[in-house]
Enzyme design. Structure first.
Site, PDB file in Angstrom:
ATOM      1  N   SER A  53       1.633   5.382 -28.087  1.00  0.00           N
ATOM      2  CA  SER A  53       0.474   4.565 -27.732  1.00  0.00           C
ATOM      3  C   SER A  53       0.859   3.608 -26.607  1.00  0.00           C
ATOM      4  CB  SER A  53      -0.011   3.779 -28.949  1.00  0.00           C
ATOM      5  OG  SER A  53      -0.481   4.654 -29.954  1.00  0.00           O
ATOM      6  N   GLY A  54      -0.134   3.171 -25.854  1.00  0.00           N
ATOM      7  CA  GLY A  54       0.096   2.244 -24.761  1.00  0.00           C
ATOM      8  C   GLY A  54      -0.270   2.794 -23.407  1.00  0.00           C
ATOM      9  N   HIS A 221       6.846   3.525 -19.530  1.00  0.00           N
ATOM     10  CA  HIS A 221       7.346   3.003 -20.804  1.00  0.00           C
ATOM     11  C   HIS A 221       8.125   1.699 -20.605  1.00  0.00           C
ATOM     12  CE1 HIS A 221       6.977   7.403 -21.668  1.00  0.00           C
ATOM     13  NE2 HIS A 221       6.351   6.913 -22.704  1.00  0.00           N
ATOM     14  N   ASP A 416      21.474   1.642 -26.473  1.00  0.00           N
ATOM     15  CA  ASP A 416      20.746   0.424 -26.813  1.00  0.00           C
ATOM     16  C   ASP A 416      21.227  -0.185 -28.130  1.00  0.00           C
ATOM     17  OD1 ASP A 416      19.779   2.309 -28.497  1.00  0.00           O
ATOM     18  OD2 ASP A 416      17.699   2.226 -27.815  1.00  0.00           O
ATOM     19  N   GLY A 417      22.375   0.291 -28.635  1.00  0.00           N
ATOM     20  CA  GLY A 417      23.019  -0.364 -29.770  1.00  0.00           C
ATOM     21  C   GLY A 417      22.484  -0.023 -31.135  1.00  0.00           C
ATOM     22  N   CYS A 419      22.337   3.290 -32.522  1.00  0.00           N
ATOM     23  CA  CYS A 419      22.719   4.619 -33.015  1.00  0.00           C
ATOM     24  C   CYS A 419      23.295   4.550 -34.422  1.00  0.00           C
ATOM     25  CB  CYS A 419      23.726   5.268 -32.065  1.00  0.00           C
ATOM     26  SG  CYS A 419      24.218   6.945 -32.542  1.00  0.00           S
ATOM     27  N   THR A 460      14.648   9.804 -30.816  1.00  0.00           N
ATOM     28  CA  THR A 460      15.285  11.033 -30.355  1.00  0.00           C
ATOM     29  C   THR A 460      16.254  11.595 -31.389  1.00  0.00           C
ATOM     30  OG1 THR A 460      15.064  10.360 -28.055  1.00  0.00           O
ATOM     31  CG2 THR A 460      16.727  12.022 -28.554  1.00  0.00           C
ATOM     32  N   ASP A 568      30.813   9.436 -26.923  1.00  0.00           N
ATOM     33  CA  ASP A 568      29.388   9.416 -27.251  1.00  0.00           C
ATOM     34  C   ASP A 568      29.185   9.040 -28.708  1.00  0.00           C
ATOM     35  OD1 ASP A 568      26.503  10.204 -26.657  1.00  0.00           O
ATOM     36  OD2 ASP A 568      26.967  11.446 -28.404  1.00  0.00           O
TER      37      ASP A 568
END
Length: 585
Positions: A53-54, A221, A416-417, A419, A460, A568
Protein backbone atom coordinates in the site's frame (compact mmCIF):
# COMPACT_ATOMS: atom_id res chain seq x y z
CA UNK A 1 11.24 20.35 4.63
CA UNK A 2 8.43 19.00 2.45
CA UNK A 3 6.11 16.46 4.00
CA UNK A 4 6.76 17.24 7.67
CA UNK A 5 3.07 17.90 8.32
CA UNK A 6 0.46 15.35 7.33
CA UNK A 7 -2.97 14.13 8.36
CA UNK A 8 -2.88 10.93 10.39
CA UNK A 9 -5.66 8.36 10.82
CA UNK A 10 -5.99 5.17 12.82
CA UNK A 11 -5.83 1.93 10.81
CA UNK A 12 -4.98 3.76 7.57
CA UNK A 13 -4.97 0.70 5.29
CA UNK A 14 -8.27 -0.65 6.63
CA UNK A 15 -10.08 2.68 6.37
CA UNK A 16 -8.56 3.56 3.00
CA UNK A 17 -9.72 0.31 1.41
CA UNK A 18 -13.15 0.63 2.97
CA UNK A 19 -13.51 4.17 1.66
CA UNK A 20 -12.36 3.16 -1.81
CA UNK A 21 -14.99 0.39 -1.99
CA UNK A 22 -17.69 2.79 -0.78
CA UNK A 23 -16.78 5.25 -3.52
CA UNK A 24 -16.71 2.56 -6.23
CA UNK A 25 -19.80 0.36 -5.79
CA UNK A 26 -18.97 -2.00 -8.69
CA UNK A 27 -15.90 -3.21 -6.79
CA UNK A 28 -16.11 -5.63 -3.86
CA UNK A 29 -13.73 -5.52 -0.89
CA UNK A 30 -12.71 -8.62 1.06
CA UNK A 31 -11.41 -6.86 4.21
CA UNK A 32 -9.74 -9.85 5.86
CA UNK A 33 -7.49 -10.44 2.83
CA UNK A 34 -7.35 -6.86 1.53
CA UNK A 35 -8.61 -8.05 -1.86
CA UNK A 36 -10.67 -5.86 -4.21
CA UNK A 37 -12.28 -7.40 -7.27
CA UNK A 38 -14.96 -6.88 -9.91
CA UNK A 39 -17.40 -9.07 -11.82
CA UNK A 40 -15.48 -10.98 -14.51
CA UNK A 41 -16.28 -12.97 -17.66
CA UNK A 42 -15.83 -16.75 -17.82
CA UNK A 43 -14.65 -16.49 -21.42
CA UNK A 44 -11.88 -13.97 -20.73
CA UNK A 45 -8.56 -14.00 -18.91
CA UNK A 46 -8.60 -12.39 -15.45
CA UNK A 47 -5.81 -9.96 -14.50
CA UNK A 48 -4.55 -9.56 -10.93
CA UNK A 49 -1.96 -7.11 -9.71
CA UNK A 50 -1.08 -5.61 -6.35
CA UNK A 51 1.71 -4.95 -3.93
CA UNK A 52 2.41 -2.76 -0.96
CA UNK A 53 0.00 0.00 0.00
CA UNK A 54 1.06 3.60 -0.52
CA UNK A 55 0.98 3.79 -4.33
CA UNK A 56 -2.68 4.69 -4.74
CA UNK A 57 -4.51 4.74 -7.09
CA UNK A 58 -2.33 1.73 -7.96
CA UNK A 59 -3.46 -0.92 -7.98
CA UNK A 60 -7.08 -0.96 -6.86
CA UNK A 61 -7.88 2.15 -8.87
CA UNK A 62 -7.23 0.24 -12.07
CA UNK A 63 -9.83 -2.45 -11.46
CA UNK A 64 -12.39 -2.19 -14.23
CA UNK A 65 -13.56 -3.60 -17.53
CA UNK A 66 -10.62 -3.36 -19.89
CA UNK A 67 -8.05 -3.24 -17.07
CA UNK A 68 -7.52 -5.29 -13.91
CA UNK A 69 -9.94 -7.85 -12.53
CA UNK A 70 -8.61 -7.69 -8.96
CA UNK A 71 -5.95 -6.13 -6.76
CA UNK A 72 -4.32 -7.53 -3.62
CA UNK A 73 -2.98 -5.01 -1.09
CA UNK A 74 -0.10 -5.54 1.31
CA UNK A 75 0.98 -3.45 4.25
CA UNK A 76 2.74 -0.15 3.61
CA UNK A 77 5.45 -0.71 0.97
CA UNK A 78 5.30 -4.49 1.66
CA UNK A 79 4.13 -7.32 -0.57
CA UNK A 80 0.83 -9.06 0.22
CA UNK A 81 1.16 -12.61 1.49
CA UNK A 82 0.86 -15.71 -0.64
CA UNK A 83 -2.33 -16.58 1.21
CA UNK A 84 -3.95 -13.27 0.20
CA UNK A 85 -2.89 -13.61 -3.43
CA UNK A 86 -4.00 -17.26 -3.69
CA UNK A 87 -7.40 -16.36 -2.29
CA UNK A 88 -7.74 -13.65 -4.96
CA UNK A 89 -6.80 -16.17 -7.65
CA UNK A 90 -9.41 -18.62 -6.38
CA UNK A 91 -12.08 -15.91 -6.18
CA UNK A 92 -11.59 -15.13 -9.87
CA UNK A 93 -10.92 -18.67 -11.09
CA UNK A 94 -14.56 -19.80 -11.35
CA UNK A 95 -15.41 -16.83 -13.53
CA UNK A 96 -12.29 -16.39 -15.69
CA UNK A 97 -10.52 -18.23 -18.51
CA UNK A 98 -7.19 -18.36 -16.73
CA UNK A 99 -5.45 -15.90 -14.40
CA UNK A 100 -2.52 -13.60 -15.26
CA UNK A 101 -0.55 -12.02 -12.40
CA UNK A 102 1.09 -8.68 -13.32
CA UNK A 103 3.85 -8.19 -10.76
CA UNK A 104 6.17 -5.27 -10.02
CA UNK A 105 9.85 -6.26 -10.09
CA UNK A 106 10.59 -6.08 -6.37
CA UNK A 107 11.91 -9.14 -4.56
CA UNK A 108 9.01 -9.54 -2.12
CA UNK A 109 6.37 -9.14 -4.82
CA UNK A 110 8.11 -11.57 -7.20
CA UNK A 111 8.49 -14.20 -4.48
CA UNK A 112 4.96 -14.02 -3.06
CA UNK A 113 3.13 -13.73 -6.38
CA UNK A 114 5.38 -16.45 -7.81
CA UNK A 115 4.68 -18.82 -4.93
CA UNK A 116 0.94 -18.10 -5.32
CA UNK A 117 1.11 -19.06 -8.98
CA UNK A 118 2.94 -22.28 -8.10
CA UNK A 119 0.27 -23.17 -5.54
CA UNK A 120 -2.53 -22.22 -7.93
CA UNK A 121 -1.14 -24.50 -10.63
CA UNK A 122 -0.86 -27.30 -8.08
CA UNK A 123 -4.62 -26.85 -7.56
CA UNK A 124 -5.23 -27.16 -11.30
CA UNK A 125 -5.72 -23.42 -11.94
CA UNK A 126 -4.34 -22.05 -15.20
CA UNK A 127 -2.14 -19.22 -13.90
CA UNK A 128 0.87 -17.32 -15.23
CA UNK A 129 3.14 -14.52 -13.96
CA UNK A 130 4.58 -11.55 -15.84
CA UNK A 131 7.15 -9.50 -13.93
CA UNK A 132 7.21 -5.84 -14.96
CA UNK A 133 10.20 -3.46 -14.74
CA UNK A 134 10.61 -0.14 -16.53
CA UNK A 135 13.09 1.97 -14.51
CA UNK A 136 16.25 3.21 -16.25
CA UNK A 137 17.80 5.03 -13.28
CA UNK A 138 19.36 1.84 -11.94
CA UNK A 139 21.31 0.73 -15.00
CA UNK A 140 22.49 -2.71 -15.98
CA UNK A 141 25.74 -2.42 -14.02
CA UNK A 142 24.03 -1.59 -10.70
CA UNK A 143 20.81 -3.49 -11.31
CA UNK A 144 22.70 -6.58 -12.46
CA UNK A 145 20.64 -9.71 -12.70
CA UNK A 146 17.89 -8.19 -10.56
CA UNK A 147 16.70 -6.17 -13.53
CA UNK A 148 14.76 -2.92 -13.72
CA UNK A 149 12.55 -1.71 -10.89
CA UNK A 150 8.86 -1.24 -11.60
CA UNK A 151 7.62 2.34 -11.66
CA UNK A 152 4.64 4.05 -13.32
CA UNK A 153 5.11 2.09 -16.55
CA UNK A 154 3.30 -0.87 -15.04
CA UNK A 155 0.07 1.13 -15.28
CA UNK A 156 0.42 1.16 -19.08
CA UNK A 157 0.96 -2.60 -18.88
CA UNK A 158 -2.30 -2.83 -16.91
CA UNK A 159 -4.15 -0.71 -19.47
CA UNK A 160 -2.89 -2.34 -22.64
CA UNK A 161 -2.97 -5.92 -21.35
CA UNK A 162 -6.42 -5.29 -19.88
CA UNK A 163 -7.72 -4.10 -23.25
CA UNK A 164 -6.10 -7.11 -24.94
CA UNK A 165 -7.73 -9.49 -22.45
CA UNK A 166 -11.11 -7.85 -22.98
CA UNK A 167 -10.92 -7.92 -26.79
CA UNK A 168 -8.72 -10.89 -27.70
CA UNK A 169 -8.21 -13.33 -24.81
CA UNK A 170 -11.12 -15.52 -25.93
CA UNK A 171 -9.04 -16.25 -29.06
CA UNK A 172 -5.48 -16.17 -27.73
CA UNK A 173 -6.00 -17.37 -24.17
CA UNK A 174 -3.77 -16.92 -21.15
CA UNK A 175 -0.54 -17.60 -23.02
CA UNK A 176 -1.32 -14.92 -25.60
CA UNK A 177 -2.31 -12.41 -22.96
CA UNK A 178 0.92 -13.00 -21.06
CA UNK A 179 2.91 -12.59 -24.29
CA UNK A 180 1.20 -9.27 -24.98
CA UNK A 181 2.07 -8.02 -21.48
CA UNK A 182 5.74 -8.91 -21.95
CA UNK A 183 5.89 -7.15 -25.32
CA UNK A 184 4.51 -3.97 -23.74
CA UNK A 185 6.96 -4.12 -20.84
CA UNK A 186 9.90 -4.53 -23.22
CA UNK A 187 8.92 -1.24 -24.92
CA UNK A 188 8.78 0.91 -21.75
CA UNK A 189 11.25 3.22 -20.01
CA UNK A 190 10.67 5.38 -16.90
CA UNK A 191 12.66 7.68 -14.63
CA UNK A 192 11.55 9.57 -11.53
CA UNK A 193 12.76 12.65 -9.65
CA UNK A 194 11.75 14.09 -6.29
CA UNK A 195 12.51 17.10 -4.12
CA UNK A 196 12.37 14.95 -1.00
CA UNK A 197 11.24 11.69 0.57
CA UNK A 198 7.60 11.05 1.38
CA UNK A 199 5.85 11.03 4.76
CA UNK A 200 4.74 7.50 5.66
CA UNK A 201 1.58 7.42 7.84
CA UNK A 202 2.31 6.59 11.46
CA UNK A 203 6.05 7.16 11.10
CA UNK A 204 8.16 10.27 11.67
CA UNK A 205 9.28 12.11 8.56
CA UNK A 206 12.92 11.38 7.75
CA UNK A 207 15.19 12.82 5.09
CA UNK A 208 18.90 13.20 4.41
CA UNK A 209 18.39 16.05 1.93
CA UNK A 210 18.79 19.72 2.74
CA UNK A 211 16.82 22.59 1.23
CA UNK A 212 19.23 22.84 -1.72
CA UNK A 213 19.15 19.19 -2.77
CA UNK A 214 16.88 16.79 -4.65
CA UNK A 215 17.12 13.21 -5.86
CA UNK A 216 17.19 11.85 -9.39
CA UNK A 217 16.10 8.27 -10.02
CA UNK A 218 13.68 8.24 -7.11
CA UNK A 219 11.85 4.96 -6.52
CA UNK A 220 8.35 4.46 -5.14
CA UNK A 221 9.25 3.02 -1.72
CA UNK A 222 11.11 5.98 -0.22
CA UNK A 223 14.42 4.43 -1.28
CA UNK A 224 17.13 6.91 -2.29
CA UNK A 225 17.60 7.97 -5.88
CA UNK A 226 20.76 7.20 -7.80
CA UNK A 227 22.00 10.80 -7.76
CA UNK A 228 21.64 13.79 -5.44
CA UNK A 229 21.41 17.04 -7.43
CA UNK A 230 22.88 20.04 -5.62
CA UNK A 231 21.80 22.76 -6.19
CA UNK A 232 18.28 21.96 -7.34
CA UNK A 233 18.03 22.68 -11.08
CA UNK A 234 15.08 24.35 -12.72
CA UNK A 235 12.32 21.99 -13.87
CA UNK A 236 13.30 22.64 -17.48
CA UNK A 237 16.95 21.80 -16.79
CA UNK A 238 16.00 18.74 -14.74
CA UNK A 239 14.02 17.28 -17.62
CA UNK A 240 16.43 18.32 -20.41
CA UNK A 241 19.78 17.55 -18.80
CA UNK A 242 19.04 14.77 -16.34
CA UNK A 243 15.85 12.84 -17.20
CA UNK A 244 15.39 12.65 -20.97
CA UNK A 245 19.03 11.67 -21.65
CA UNK A 246 18.67 8.65 -19.39
CA UNK A 247 15.50 7.64 -21.22
CA UNK A 248 16.67 8.22 -24.77
CA UNK A 249 20.48 8.27 -25.05
CA UNK A 250 21.26 5.18 -27.12
CA UNK A 251 25.00 5.65 -26.49
CA UNK A 252 24.49 5.01 -22.77
CA UNK A 253 24.77 1.23 -22.93
CA UNK A 254 24.08 0.94 -19.22
CA UNK A 255 20.59 2.46 -19.58
CA UNK A 256 19.63 2.12 -23.26
CA UNK A 257 16.95 -0.47 -22.54
CA UNK A 258 14.61 0.50 -25.41
CA UNK A 259 15.68 1.96 -28.79
CA UNK A 260 13.90 5.11 -29.98
CA UNK A 261 14.11 6.60 -33.48
CA UNK A 262 12.88 9.99 -34.64
CA UNK A 263 10.04 8.48 -36.69
CA UNK A 264 8.74 6.26 -33.88
CA UNK A 265 5.26 6.78 -32.44
CA UNK A 266 5.58 7.40 -28.71
CA UNK A 267 3.18 7.49 -25.76
CA UNK A 268 4.20 9.89 -22.97
CA UNK A 269 2.99 9.31 -19.40
CA UNK A 270 3.67 12.09 -16.88
CA UNK A 271 3.00 10.67 -13.41
CA UNK A 272 2.56 12.54 -10.14
CA UNK A 273 4.39 10.86 -7.23
CA UNK A 274 1.83 12.30 -4.85
CA UNK A 275 1.97 15.99 -4.04
CA UNK A 276 2.62 17.93 -7.24
CA UNK A 277 -0.22 20.29 -8.15
CA UNK A 278 -2.24 19.67 -11.31
CA UNK A 279 -1.10 23.11 -12.47
CA UNK A 280 2.56 22.08 -12.40
CA UNK A 281 1.87 18.58 -13.75
CA UNK A 282 0.44 19.89 -17.01
CA UNK A 283 3.36 22.34 -17.21
CA UNK A 284 5.76 19.39 -16.92
CA UNK A 285 3.89 17.63 -19.74
CA UNK A 286 4.23 20.69 -21.99
CA UNK A 287 7.93 21.20 -21.19
CA UNK A 288 8.67 17.52 -21.82
CA UNK A 289 6.78 17.52 -25.12
CA UNK A 290 8.65 20.60 -26.35
CA UNK A 291 12.03 19.13 -25.39
CA UNK A 292 11.25 15.80 -27.03
CA UNK A 293 10.55 17.59 -30.32
CA UNK A 294 13.43 20.05 -30.05
CA UNK A 295 16.17 17.66 -28.88
CA UNK A 296 15.06 14.28 -30.26
CA UNK A 297 12.59 15.08 -33.05
CA UNK A 298 9.98 12.99 -31.24
CA UNK A 299 6.36 14.14 -31.10
CA UNK A 300 4.25 12.01 -28.72
CA UNK A 301 1.19 10.56 -30.41
CA UNK A 302 -0.58 10.39 -27.06
CA UNK A 303 0.11 12.14 -23.76
CA UNK A 304 -1.34 11.01 -20.43
CA UNK A 305 -1.00 13.26 -17.39
CA UNK A 306 -2.16 12.16 -13.98
CA UNK A 307 -1.61 10.55 -10.63
CA UNK A 308 -1.29 6.83 -11.32
CA UNK A 309 1.65 5.51 -9.25
CA UNK A 310 2.47 7.41 -6.06
CA UNK A 311 4.66 7.16 -3.00
CA UNK A 312 2.14 8.69 -0.59
CA UNK A 313 2.82 12.46 -0.77
CA UNK A 314 6.05 12.12 -2.74
CA UNK A 315 7.11 15.58 -3.90
CA UNK A 316 8.13 14.55 -7.38
CA UNK A 317 7.13 13.09 -10.72
CA UNK A 318 8.16 10.45 -13.24
CA UNK A 319 8.32 10.37 -17.02
CA UNK A 320 7.44 7.20 -18.93
CA UNK A 321 7.89 6.65 -22.66
CA UNK A 322 6.33 3.76 -24.57
CA UNK A 323 7.82 3.10 -27.99
CA UNK A 324 4.47 2.50 -29.65
CA UNK A 325 5.99 1.73 -33.06
CA UNK A 326 8.20 -1.03 -31.68
CA UNK A 327 5.40 -2.37 -29.49
CA UNK A 328 2.79 -2.28 -32.29
CA UNK A 329 5.08 -4.15 -34.70
CA UNK A 330 5.82 -6.92 -32.20
CA UNK A 331 2.16 -7.23 -31.21
CA UNK A 332 1.06 -7.37 -34.87
CA UNK A 333 3.60 -10.11 -35.59
CA UNK A 334 1.94 -12.23 -32.87
CA UNK A 335 -1.66 -11.03 -33.17
CA UNK A 336 -2.54 -9.85 -36.68
CA UNK A 337 -5.70 -8.00 -35.58
CA UNK A 338 -3.63 -5.43 -33.69
CA UNK A 339 -2.36 -2.63 -35.92
CA UNK A 340 -1.48 0.00 -33.33
CA UNK A 341 -0.99 -0.39 -29.59
CA UNK A 342 -2.36 3.13 -29.08
CA UNK A 343 -5.77 1.71 -30.01
CA UNK A 344 -5.50 -0.48 -26.90
CA UNK A 345 -4.46 2.53 -24.81
CA UNK A 346 -7.58 4.32 -26.08
CA UNK A 347 -9.94 1.39 -25.47
CA UNK A 348 -12.55 2.60 -22.94
CA UNK A 349 -12.33 1.39 -19.35
CA UNK A 350 -14.41 2.09 -16.27
CA UNK A 351 -11.42 1.72 -13.92
CA UNK A 352 -11.82 4.68 -11.53
CA UNK A 353 -8.12 5.52 -11.35
CA UNK A 354 -7.48 5.67 -15.09
CA UNK A 355 -7.08 9.40 -15.82
CA UNK A 356 -8.94 9.31 -19.14
CA UNK A 357 -11.33 6.46 -18.44
CA UNK A 358 -15.09 6.19 -18.50
CA UNK A 359 -17.19 5.07 -15.56
CA UNK A 360 -20.34 3.01 -15.89
CA UNK A 361 -21.99 1.84 -12.68
CA UNK A 362 -22.28 -1.94 -12.46
CA UNK A 363 -23.44 -4.27 -9.74
CA UNK A 364 -20.62 -5.48 -7.52
CA UNK A 365 -19.97 -9.24 -7.41
CA UNK A 366 -20.72 -11.28 -4.32
CA UNK A 367 -18.01 -12.96 -2.24
CA UNK A 368 -17.92 -16.75 -2.23
CA UNK A 369 -16.63 -17.22 1.31
CA UNK A 370 -16.20 -20.97 0.77
CA UNK A 371 -13.23 -20.16 -1.46
CA UNK A 372 -11.52 -18.06 1.20
CA UNK A 373 -9.83 -20.86 3.07
CA UNK A 374 -6.66 -20.88 5.14
CA UNK A 375 -6.31 -24.65 4.87
CA UNK A 376 -3.17 -26.11 3.30
CA UNK A 377 -4.21 -27.89 0.11
CA UNK A 378 -1.64 -30.42 -1.08
CA UNK A 379 -1.61 -34.13 -1.81
CA UNK A 380 -0.86 -36.10 1.38
CA UNK A 381 2.11 -38.44 0.85
CA UNK A 382 5.21 -39.51 2.75
CA UNK A 383 5.04 -41.48 5.98
CA UNK A 384 7.59 -40.08 8.48
CA UNK A 385 8.67 -40.08 12.13
CA UNK A 386 6.99 -36.96 13.53
CA UNK A 387 8.82 -37.09 16.88
CA UNK A 388 12.24 -37.16 15.23
CA UNK A 389 11.43 -34.30 12.87
CA UNK A 390 10.02 -32.29 15.79
CA UNK A 391 13.26 -32.81 17.71
CA UNK A 392 15.26 -31.56 14.72
CA UNK A 393 13.08 -28.47 14.30
CA UNK A 394 13.40 -27.58 17.98
CA UNK A 395 17.17 -28.02 17.89
CA UNK A 396 17.50 -25.89 14.77
CA UNK A 397 15.35 -23.16 16.28
CA UNK A 398 17.36 -23.20 19.52
CA UNK A 399 20.57 -22.73 17.55
CA UNK A 400 19.08 -19.80 15.62
CA UNK A 401 18.14 -18.10 18.89
CA UNK A 402 21.69 -18.56 20.21
CA UNK A 403 23.20 -17.21 17.00
CA UNK A 404 20.86 -14.22 16.64
CA UNK A 405 23.28 -11.59 18.07
CA UNK A 406 25.99 -12.61 15.59
CA UNK A 407 23.56 -12.69 12.64
CA UNK A 408 22.14 -9.30 13.63
CA UNK A 409 25.64 -7.84 13.91
CA UNK A 410 26.44 -8.99 10.36
CA UNK A 411 23.17 -7.54 9.06
CA UNK A 412 23.80 -4.13 10.63
CA UNK A 413 26.89 -3.94 8.42
CA UNK A 414 25.34 -5.00 5.12
CA UNK A 415 21.55 -4.74 5.58
CA UNK A 416 18.93 -3.15 7.79
CA UNK A 417 19.77 -5.11 10.95
CA UNK A 418 16.64 -7.28 11.16
CA UNK A 419 17.82 -10.59 9.65
CA UNK A 420 18.51 -12.23 13.02
CA UNK A 421 15.17 -11.19 14.47
CA UNK A 422 13.35 -12.36 11.34
CA UNK A 423 14.96 -15.80 11.43
CA UNK A 424 14.21 -16.16 15.16
CA UNK A 425 10.56 -15.27 14.50
CA UNK A 426 10.31 -17.93 11.81
CA UNK A 427 12.11 -20.62 13.82
CA UNK A 428 10.05 -19.97 16.95
CA UNK A 429 6.82 -20.03 14.92
CA UNK A 430 7.69 -23.50 13.58
CA UNK A 431 8.23 -24.80 17.12
CA UNK A 432 5.03 -23.19 18.37
CA UNK A 433 3.01 -24.80 15.59
CA UNK A 434 4.55 -28.30 15.65
CA UNK A 435 1.48 -29.81 17.28
CA UNK A 436 -0.69 -28.48 14.45
CA UNK A 437 1.31 -30.20 11.71
CA UNK A 438 0.18 -33.35 9.95
CA UNK A 439 1.69 -36.35 11.73
CA UNK A 440 0.95 -38.81 8.92
CA UNK A 441 2.14 -36.97 5.79
CA UNK A 442 5.45 -35.16 5.37
CA UNK A 443 4.24 -33.38 2.21
CA UNK A 444 1.35 -31.89 4.21
CA UNK A 445 3.52 -31.05 7.22
CA UNK A 446 6.09 -29.29 5.06
CA UNK A 447 3.40 -27.31 3.22
CA UNK A 448 2.00 -26.26 6.59
CA UNK A 449 5.46 -25.13 7.69
CA UNK A 450 5.68 -23.06 4.50
CA UNK A 451 2.52 -21.20 5.54
CA UNK A 452 3.81 -20.72 9.08
CA UNK A 453 7.08 -19.30 7.76
CA UNK A 454 5.36 -16.83 5.48
CA UNK A 455 2.96 -15.62 8.17
CA UNK A 456 5.65 -15.24 10.84
CA UNK A 457 8.68 -13.97 8.94
CA UNK A 458 7.26 -11.69 6.27
CA UNK A 459 9.34 -9.71 3.81
CA UNK A 460 11.87 -11.19 1.42
CA UNK A 461 13.21 -13.82 3.85
CA UNK A 462 9.74 -15.17 4.50
CA UNK A 463 9.04 -15.35 0.78
CA UNK A 464 12.33 -17.10 0.01
CA UNK A 465 11.96 -19.76 2.68
CA UNK A 466 8.25 -20.22 2.04
CA UNK A 467 8.73 -20.82 -1.67
CA UNK A 468 11.70 -23.13 -0.99
CA UNK A 469 9.75 -25.23 1.53
CA UNK A 470 6.68 -25.29 -0.71
CA UNK A 471 8.92 -26.55 -3.52
CA UNK A 472 10.20 -29.27 -1.19
CA UNK A 473 6.59 -30.33 -0.53
CA UNK A 474 5.92 -30.51 -4.28
CA UNK A 475 9.14 -32.52 -4.66
CA UNK A 476 7.91 -35.09 -2.16
CA UNK A 477 4.62 -35.37 -4.03
CA UNK A 478 6.45 -35.96 -7.32
CA UNK A 479 8.85 -38.56 -5.87
CA UNK A 480 6.51 -40.60 -3.67
CA UNK A 481 4.03 -42.79 -5.49
CA UNK A 482 1.98 -44.22 -2.60
CA UNK A 483 0.42 -42.24 0.21
CA UNK A 484 1.79 -44.55 2.92
CA UNK A 485 5.23 -44.94 1.34
CA UNK A 486 7.91 -44.01 3.91
CA UNK A 487 10.24 -41.08 3.26
CA UNK A 488 13.87 -42.03 2.55
CA UNK A 489 17.03 -39.94 2.43
CA UNK A 490 17.13 -40.45 -1.34
CA UNK A 491 13.58 -39.11 -1.63
CA UNK A 492 14.50 -36.12 0.51
CA UNK A 493 17.56 -35.43 -1.65
CA UNK A 494 15.53 -35.47 -4.88
CA UNK A 495 12.87 -33.28 -3.29
CA UNK A 496 15.50 -30.75 -2.16
CA UNK A 497 16.69 -30.50 -5.76
CA UNK A 498 13.15 -29.73 -6.92
CA UNK A 499 12.83 -27.18 -4.10
CA UNK A 500 15.98 -25.42 -5.29
CA UNK A 501 14.76 -25.44 -8.91
CA UNK A 502 11.47 -23.94 -7.75
CA UNK A 503 13.24 -21.17 -5.85
CA UNK A 504 15.42 -20.39 -8.87
CA UNK A 505 12.27 -19.54 -10.84
CA UNK A 506 11.72 -16.52 -8.63
CA UNK A 507 15.21 -15.26 -7.79
CA UNK A 508 18.14 -14.69 -10.09
CA UNK A 509 20.59 -15.02 -7.20
CA UNK A 510 23.03 -17.86 -7.75
CA UNK A 511 26.18 -19.15 -6.12
CA UNK A 512 28.66 -16.28 -6.00
CA UNK A 513 25.99 -13.64 -5.33
CA UNK A 514 26.69 -13.46 -1.56
CA UNK A 515 23.21 -14.55 -0.52
CA UNK A 516 21.47 -17.51 1.10
CA UNK A 517 22.03 -19.39 -2.19
CA UNK A 518 25.78 -19.62 -1.50
CA UNK A 519 25.02 -21.92 1.44
CA UNK A 520 21.79 -23.51 0.18
CA UNK A 521 22.98 -24.74 -3.21
CA UNK A 522 26.11 -26.54 -1.90
CA UNK A 523 23.98 -28.17 0.80
CA UNK A 524 21.43 -29.45 -1.72
CA UNK A 525 24.02 -30.67 -4.22
CA UNK A 526 26.15 -32.43 -1.63
CA UNK A 527 23.16 -34.13 -0.03
CA UNK A 528 21.89 -35.22 -3.45
CA UNK A 529 25.30 -36.74 -4.20
CA UNK A 530 26.19 -38.39 -0.91
CA UNK A 531 22.90 -38.59 1.06
CA UNK A 532 25.15 -37.58 3.98
CA UNK A 533 23.66 -34.78 6.08
CA UNK A 534 26.95 -34.04 7.87
CA UNK A 535 28.84 -33.56 4.60
CA UNK A 536 26.02 -31.40 3.28
CA UNK A 537 26.22 -29.14 6.36
CA UNK A 538 29.97 -28.82 5.90
CA UNK A 539 29.42 -27.79 2.25
CA UNK A 540 26.83 -25.22 3.33
CA UNK A 541 29.17 -23.84 6.00
CA UNK A 542 31.99 -23.49 3.46
CA UNK A 543 29.62 -21.68 1.09
CA UNK A 544 28.44 -19.29 3.81
CA UNK A 545 32.01 -18.43 4.77
CA UNK A 546 32.85 -17.71 1.14
CA UNK A 547 30.34 -14.84 1.11
CA UNK A 548 32.82 -12.86 3.18
CA UNK A 549 35.21 -12.78 0.21
CA UNK A 550 33.13 -11.03 -2.49
CA UNK A 551 30.51 -8.28 -2.75
CA UNK A 552 26.78 -8.97 -2.79
CA UNK A 553 24.89 -8.84 -6.08
CA UNK A 554 21.37 -9.13 -4.66
CA UNK A 555 19.36 -7.93 -1.68
CA UNK A 556 19.92 -4.82 0.42
CA UNK A 557 23.62 -5.59 0.73
CA UNK A 558 24.01 -5.00 -3.03
CA UNK A 559 23.12 -1.33 -2.52
CA UNK A 560 25.75 -0.59 0.13
CA UNK A 561 29.45 -0.05 -0.44
CA UNK A 562 32.00 -2.85 -0.42
CA UNK A 563 30.49 -5.83 1.40
CA UNK A 564 33.20 -8.30 0.40
CA UNK A 565 34.59 -8.66 3.94
CA UNK A 566 31.26 -9.46 5.63
CA UNK A 567 29.61 -12.87 5.51
CA UNK A 568 26.02 -12.82 4.31
CA UNK A 569 23.76 -12.96 7.40
CA UNK A 570 21.07 -14.98 5.61
CA UNK A 571 23.55 -17.66 4.57
CA UNK A 572 25.04 -17.77 8.08
CA UNK A 573 21.57 -18.10 9.62
CA UNK A 574 20.69 -21.02 7.35
CA UNK A 575 23.87 -22.85 8.34
CA UNK A 576 23.24 -22.24 12.04
CA UNK A 577 19.80 -23.86 11.70
CA UNK A 578 21.39 -26.87 9.97
CA UNK A 579 24.05 -27.12 12.66
CA UNK A 580 21.36 -27.20 15.34
CA UNK A 581 19.74 -30.15 13.59
CA UNK A 582 23.11 -31.83 13.12
CA UNK A 583 23.95 -31.56 16.82
CA UNK A 584 20.67 -33.25 17.75
CA UNK A 585 21.25 -36.27 15.51
Amino acid sequence: MAGVKSFEVENPIKTSLKGFALANPSITLVPEDKILFRQTDKKKVGLISGGGSGHEPSHAGFIGTGMLSAAVCGDIFASPSTKQILNAIELLNDNSAGILLLVKNYTGDVLHFGLSAERARALGIDCQVVVVGDDVAVGREKGGMVGRRALAGIVLVHKITGAFAELYSEKYGLEGTATAARIVNDSLVTIGASLDHCKVPGRPFETELNDHQMELGMGIHNEPGVNVLDPIPSTEELIEKHMLPKLLDSSDKDRAFVPFNKDDDVVLLVNNLGSISNFIMTSIAAITTDLLKEKYNIVPKKTIVGTVMTAFNGNGFSLTLLNASKCSKELHNKFTEIENVIDLVNTPTDAPGWPIGEFNSKAAPNVNHKILSNETKVKAVGKYDFDTVSKWMKAGAEQIVKSEPHITHLDTQVGDGDCGYTLVAGANAIVENLDKLSKDSLSEAVAQISNVIEDSMGGTSGGLYSILISGFSHGLIQNIQKNDEPVTSATVAKSFEIALETLFKYTKARKGSSTLIDALEPFVKEFATSNDFHKAVQAADKGAKSTGTFSAKFGRASYVGDSSNVEDPGAVGFVEFLKGIENSM
